[in-house]
Design a protein around this motif. Structure first.
Motif, mmCIF file in Angstrom:
data_model
loop_
_atom_site.group_PDB
_atom_site.id
_atom_site.type_symbol
_atom_site.label_atom_id
_atom_site.label_comp_id
_atom_site.label_asym_id
_atom_site.label_seq_id
_atom_site.Cartn_x
_atom_site.Cartn_y
_atom_site.Cartn_z
ATOM 1 N N SER A 1 38.036 44.272 32.927
ATOM 2 C CA SER A 1 36.603 44.168 33.230
ATOM 3 C C SER A 1 35.852 45.431 32.844
ATOM 4 C CB SER A 1 36.399 43.917 34.723
ATOM 5 O OG SER A 1 37.022 42.705 35.091
ATOM 6 N N TYR B 1 35.074 37.734 38.566
ATOM 7 C CA TYR B 1 35.858 36.968 37.585
ATOM 8 C C TYR B 1 37.362 37.120 37.803
ATOM 9 C CZ TYR B 1 32.099 35.026 34.827
ATOM 10 O OH TYR B 1 31.019 34.267 34.424
ATOM 11 N N ASP B 2 37.803 38.327 38.174
ATOM 12 C CA ASP B 2 39.226 38.523 38.487
ATOM 13 C C ASP B 2 39.655 37.515 39.547
ATOM 14 O OD1 ASP B 2 37.925 40.886 37.569
ATOM 15 O OD2 ASP B 2 39.719 42.032 38.013
ATOM 16 N N HIS B 3 38.847 37.417 40.624
ATOM 17 C CA HIS B 3 39.184 36.515 41.731
ATOM 18 C C HIS B 3 39.172 35.062 41.263
ATOM 19 C CE1 HIS B 3 39.063 39.939 44.298
ATOM 20 N NE2 HIS B 3 37.746 40.044 44.347
ATOM 21 N N LYS C 1 42.184 34.293 39.071
ATOM 22 C CA LYS C 1 43.438 34.242 39.858
ATOM 23 C C LYS C 1 43.490 33.010 40.766
ATOM 24 C CE LYS C 1 44.948 38.873 39.230
ATOM 25 N NZ LYS C 1 43.857 39.529 38.509
ATOM 26 N N ILE D 1 30.921 43.221 38.250
ATOM 27 C CA ILE D 1 32.219 43.854 37.947
ATOM 28 C C ILE D 1 32.800 44.494 39.202
ATOM 29 C CG2 ILE D 1 33.391 45.613 36.544
ATOM 30 C CD1 ILE D 1 32.435 43.048 34.968
ATOM 31 N N LYS D 2 31.940 45.189 39.967
ATOM 32 C CA LYS D 2 32.398 45.847 41.203
ATOM 33 C C LYS D 2 32.931 44.813 42.200
ATOM 34 C CE LYS D 2 29.483 48.362 43.767
ATOM 35 N NZ LYS D 2 28.384 49.329 43.901
ATOM 36 N N ASN D 3 32.288 43.662 42.201
ATOM 37 C CA ASN D 3 32.659 42.542 43.061
ATOM 38 C C ASN D 3 34.011 41.933 42.687
ATOM 39 O OD1 ASN D 3 32.288 40.232 44.752
ATOM 40 N ND2 ASN D 3 30.087 40.446 44.470
ATOM 41 N N GLY D 4 34.438 42.168 41.431
ATOM 42 C CA GLY D 4 35.689 41.565 40.941
ATOM 43 C C GLY D 4 35.598 40.049 40.870
#
Length: 271
Positions: free
Chosen positions: A144, A128-130, A133, A123-126
């Motif tokens: 998240s 899935y967000d990345h 996108k 989650i801290k790594n982001g």
């Protein structure tokens, strides 16, 4: 006809979670031999630094390569997020992670608001967000939530208990009222808590288990290289850096005992 590639597919996780991917692989590709490494001696990965996770994943990758694996599946979201490019660069076999397949499956659901639960590190790594996108230009909202305690529940064989439900309720509480339509189980341990998660979030939220999409990626990669084995005498070897009894218990529970051996190994981790 091309000769079948009987070499095994190598798999890894920080613990038992990767068995959720292994069981899908067994079902969808029944001819393939598998080598699974659960790095339980270094569990959990979710609270470790990126550099540490990379070193551990590389040590497992080298072990799988030495055992003659034709491919490595990183059946661990935390290790995929931290180490996938490194593994792809440093190993001589193809390496597939679980995050891009998970993101693709979430987008395919058509949801405008996608929830992701994972370890602190993922989650801290982001991650899935990345990945989401990178895969779409659509305006998708990603919510998240780290749910690190759920990993231990699975690892300690507490799924299906009152304590498990209580912990899932607590960890997923922040997602309520966020309009999440699809939830990515962004840790391979979490599919084993599917019942509890469904109970918490209700039937309107679609759950995405990246394992299914990951296995499609494995199938596609092996087709390209003519690396499939459609024979019918696969061997499934399990290895752990922790206690073999823990991995055996998990394999009995989630693989229905469908494996051939389980052994302890010590990894050579280069610092």
């Amino acid at each position: 006809m091309a000769e079948m590639d009987k070499r095994p597919i190598g798999m890894m996780d920080s613990g038992l979670g990767g068995l959720s991917v292994l069981r899908v692989l067994q079902k969808e590709m029944p001819g393939e031999s598998l080598i699974f490494v659960g790095d339980q001696g270094h569990f959990p990965y979710g609270t470790k630094s990126q550099a540490e996770i990379r070193q551990l994943a590389l040590a497992v990758g080298r072990f799988l390569q030495e055992k003659g694996a034709k491919m490595m599946v990183v059946a661990c979201n935390t290790a995929t997020a931290a180490a996938l490019p490194t593994l792809q660069k440093q190993l001589s076999i193809p390496v597939i992670g679980v995050i891009k397949p998970g993101a693709q499956a979430a987008l395919a659901s058509g949801a405008q608001t996608i929830g992701v639960i994972g370890t602190e590190s993922t989650i801290k790594n982001g991650a899935y967000d990345h990945a989401i996108k990178d895969l779409t230009t659509a305006n998708i909202r990603v919510v998240s939530q780290a749910a690190q305690p759920l990993v231990s529940i699975v690892e300690h064989g507490q799924t299906g208990t009152v304590a498990a439900q209580r912990t899932v309720d607590q960890e997923l509480a922040p997602l309520k009222g966020q309009g999440v339509q699809t939830l990515v189980l962004g840790c391979t341990h979490f599919p084993f808590l599917k019942k509890e998660i469904e109970h918490t979030l209700g039937p309107a939220v679609k759950l995405v288990d990246p394992a299914f999409e990951t296995v499609k990626h494995v199938q596609a990669a092996l087709k390209v290289s003519d690396g499939e084995n459609t024979g019918r005498a696969p061997v499934v070897e399990l290895y752990t850096t922790g206690k073999t009894t823990d991995l055996v218990n998990g394999a009995q529970l989630w693989l229905g005992g469908q494996y051939d051996s389980c052994s302890h190994i010590d990894l050579e981790v280069t610092r």
